[in-house]
Write an enzyme that holds these catalytic residues in place. Structure first.
Site, PDB file in Angstrom:
ATOM      1  N   ASP A 193      37.576 -51.267   6.216  1.00  0.00           N
ATOM      2  CA  ASP A 193      37.321 -50.053   6.991  1.00  0.00           C
ATOM      3  C   ASP A 193      38.337 -49.029   6.517  1.00  0.00           C
ATOM      4  O   ASP A 193      39.534 -49.148   6.802  1.00  0.00           O
ATOM      5  CB  ASP A 193      37.490 -50.337   8.488  1.00  0.00           C
ATOM      6  CG  ASP A 193      37.232 -49.126   9.367  1.00  0.00           C
ATOM      7  OD1 ASP A 193      37.254 -47.985   8.846  1.00  0.00           O
ATOM      8  OD2 ASP A 193      37.037 -49.289  10.580  1.00  0.00           O
ATOM      9  N   VAL A 194      37.887 -48.024   5.768  1.00  0.00           N
ATOM     10  CA  VAL A 194      38.816 -47.100   5.121  1.00  0.00           C
ATOM     11  C   VAL A 194      39.597 -46.248   6.119  1.00  0.00           C
ATOM     12  O   VAL A 194      40.596 -45.619   5.751  1.00  0.00           O
ATOM     13  CB  VAL A 194      38.102 -46.183   4.104  1.00  0.00           C
ATOM     14  CG1 VAL A 194      37.496 -46.997   2.973  1.00  0.00           C
ATOM     15  CG2 VAL A 194      37.067 -45.293   4.784  1.00  0.00           C
TER      16      VAL A 194
ATOM     17  N   ASN B  82      34.230 -42.809  -2.100  1.00  0.00           N
ATOM     18  CA  ASN B  82      32.840 -42.513  -1.755  1.00  0.00           C
ATOM     19  C   ASN B  82      32.489 -42.768  -0.291  1.00  0.00           C
ATOM     20  O   ASN B  82      31.543 -42.165   0.221  1.00  0.00           O
ATOM     21  CB  ASN B  82      31.935 -43.374  -2.656  1.00  0.00           C
ATOM     22  CG  ASN B  82      30.505 -43.414  -2.189  1.00  0.00           C
ATOM     23  OD1 ASN B  82      29.768 -42.429  -2.293  1.00  0.00           O
ATOM     24  ND2 ASN B  82      30.091 -44.559  -1.647  1.00  0.00           N
TER      25      ASN B  82
ATOM     26  N   TYR C 205      30.599 -33.239   9.587  1.00  0.00           N
ATOM     27  CA  TYR C 205      30.394 -33.603   8.194  1.00  0.00           C
ATOM     28  C   TYR C 205      30.809 -32.459   7.269  1.00  0.00           C
ATOM     29  O   TYR C 205      31.556 -32.656   6.295  1.00  0.00           O
ATOM     30  CB  TYR C 205      28.921 -33.943   7.973  1.00  0.00           C
ATOM     31  CG  TYR C 205      28.579 -34.453   6.596  1.00  0.00           C
ATOM     32  CD1 TYR C 205      28.876 -35.762   6.228  1.00  0.00           C
ATOM     33  CD2 TYR C 205      27.942 -33.639   5.667  1.00  0.00           C
ATOM     34  CE1 TYR C 205      28.544 -36.241   4.970  1.00  0.00           C
ATOM     35  CE2 TYR C 205      27.609 -34.112   4.412  1.00  0.00           C
ATOM     36  CZ  TYR C 205      27.919 -35.413   4.060  1.00  0.00           C
ATOM     37  OH  TYR C 205      27.601 -35.888   2.807  1.00  0.00           O
TER      38      TYR C 205
ATOM     39  N   LYS D 115      33.881 -32.372   4.471  1.00  0.00           N
ATOM     40  CA  LYS D 115      33.579 -32.217   3.049  1.00  0.00           C
ATOM     41  C   LYS D 115      34.260 -30.975   2.464  1.00  0.00           C
ATOM     42  O   LYS D 115      34.682 -30.975   1.298  1.00  0.00           O
ATOM     43  CB  LYS D 115      32.066 -32.172   2.844  1.00  0.00           C
ATOM     44  CG  LYS D 115      31.369 -33.501   3.149  1.00  0.00           C
ATOM     45  CD  LYS D 115      31.917 -34.645   2.309  1.00  0.00           C
ATOM     46  CE  LYS D 115      31.122 -35.927   2.482  1.00  0.00           C
ATOM     47  NZ  LYS D 115      31.618 -37.017   1.623  1.00  0.00           N
TER      48      LYS D 115
END
Length: 252
Positions: free
Chosen positions: A61-62, A88, A157, A161
């Site tokens: 789990d990053v 990613n 999101y 980004k």
């Protein structure tokens, strides 16, 4: 330890979609690949797509610093060095939720995965690349065309980004003394489970719902491999790969 001629990569979010496609592309080109993702079973499915490929599936789990630390320790123990991180792992979060209705928990989940997770992985890769001999390596962040232009109801999101672009630039600058090259690929409408809704119709900036074209995710994977296999003296700082006729350029 691995033969120095073998290149070593970490791919996060490797259990599906773009991460799986990139892992398969790199494995097919002879890379050794550590596959990171929340579910080990999907990582093993990715590994099985390239029989005989040199893989290391690591459940990760990053968003959890201790799990990222364990991932890169496992890579160091197995391979001895690191040549590439494809950063990613990401999530869109709850789709179609207006900003005034978005819960803080939902916001935090997207930020923790897309931004904090990318930072933690980049930091761990950076440390290893700086310390190893020969020094250096490459980090490629998965941005999105949402790093430039938002979709309706995508505040979490889109914000993460956009932030990834700043992360890419800062890492690229700070990595120069250590032969660490950092770039970003911004992807639009690759055909994955995450973009299946494109073919059913998605909300446009003018309030209409329209079907959008998609492209083969393998075309994205080939672009990432091209970026990855450049000598460290050359870098693709930003690349945008998208379905040719998607309404990105005309959003808004």
């Amino acid at each position: 330890m691995t033969n120095r001629e073998t290149r070593i990569a970490v791919v996060t979010g490797a259990g599906s979609g773009i991460g799986r496609a990139v892992a398969v592309e790199l494995l097919g080109a002879g890379w050794s690949v550590a596959l990171a993702g929340r579910r080990v079973e999907t990582l093993e499915e990715t590994a099985a797509l390239v029989p005989g490929g040199d893989t290391l599936p690591v459940g990760t789990d990053v968003s959890r610093p201790e799990e990222v630390e364990a991932l890169f320790a496992a890579v160091r123990d197995r391979f001895g060095r690191l040549d590439l991180l494809f950063n990613n792992a990401g999530t869109f979060g709850p789709g179609g939720v207006p900003v005034e209705e978005l819960s803080y928990d939902a916001w935090r989940h997207v930020v923790d995965t897309n931004l904090n997770g990318a930072f933690l992985c980049a930091q761990a890769a950076y440390r290893q690349m700086k310390e190893q001999d020969p020094q250096g390596g490459r980090i490629i962040n998965n941005g999105s065309v949402s790093a430039h232009t938002p979709r309706p109801h995508s505040v979490a999101y889109t914000a993460t980004k956009h932030a990834l672009t700043g992360l890419t630039k800062s890492l690229s600058l700070d990595g120069r003394p250590y032969r660490i090259a950092v770039g970003q690929i911004d992807i639009g409408n690759a055909a994955t489970d995450m973009t299946a809704r494109m073919r059913r119709g998605v909300l446009q900036a003018n309030g209409e719902v329209a079907v959008e074209p998609v492209m083969d995710v393998a075309d994205v994977a080939r672009t990432v491999r091209h970026m990855a296999e450049l000598p460290l003296e050359a870098n693709v700082q930003f690349a945008t790969v998208l379905a040719t006729t998607m309404p990105y350029v005309g959003r808004g």
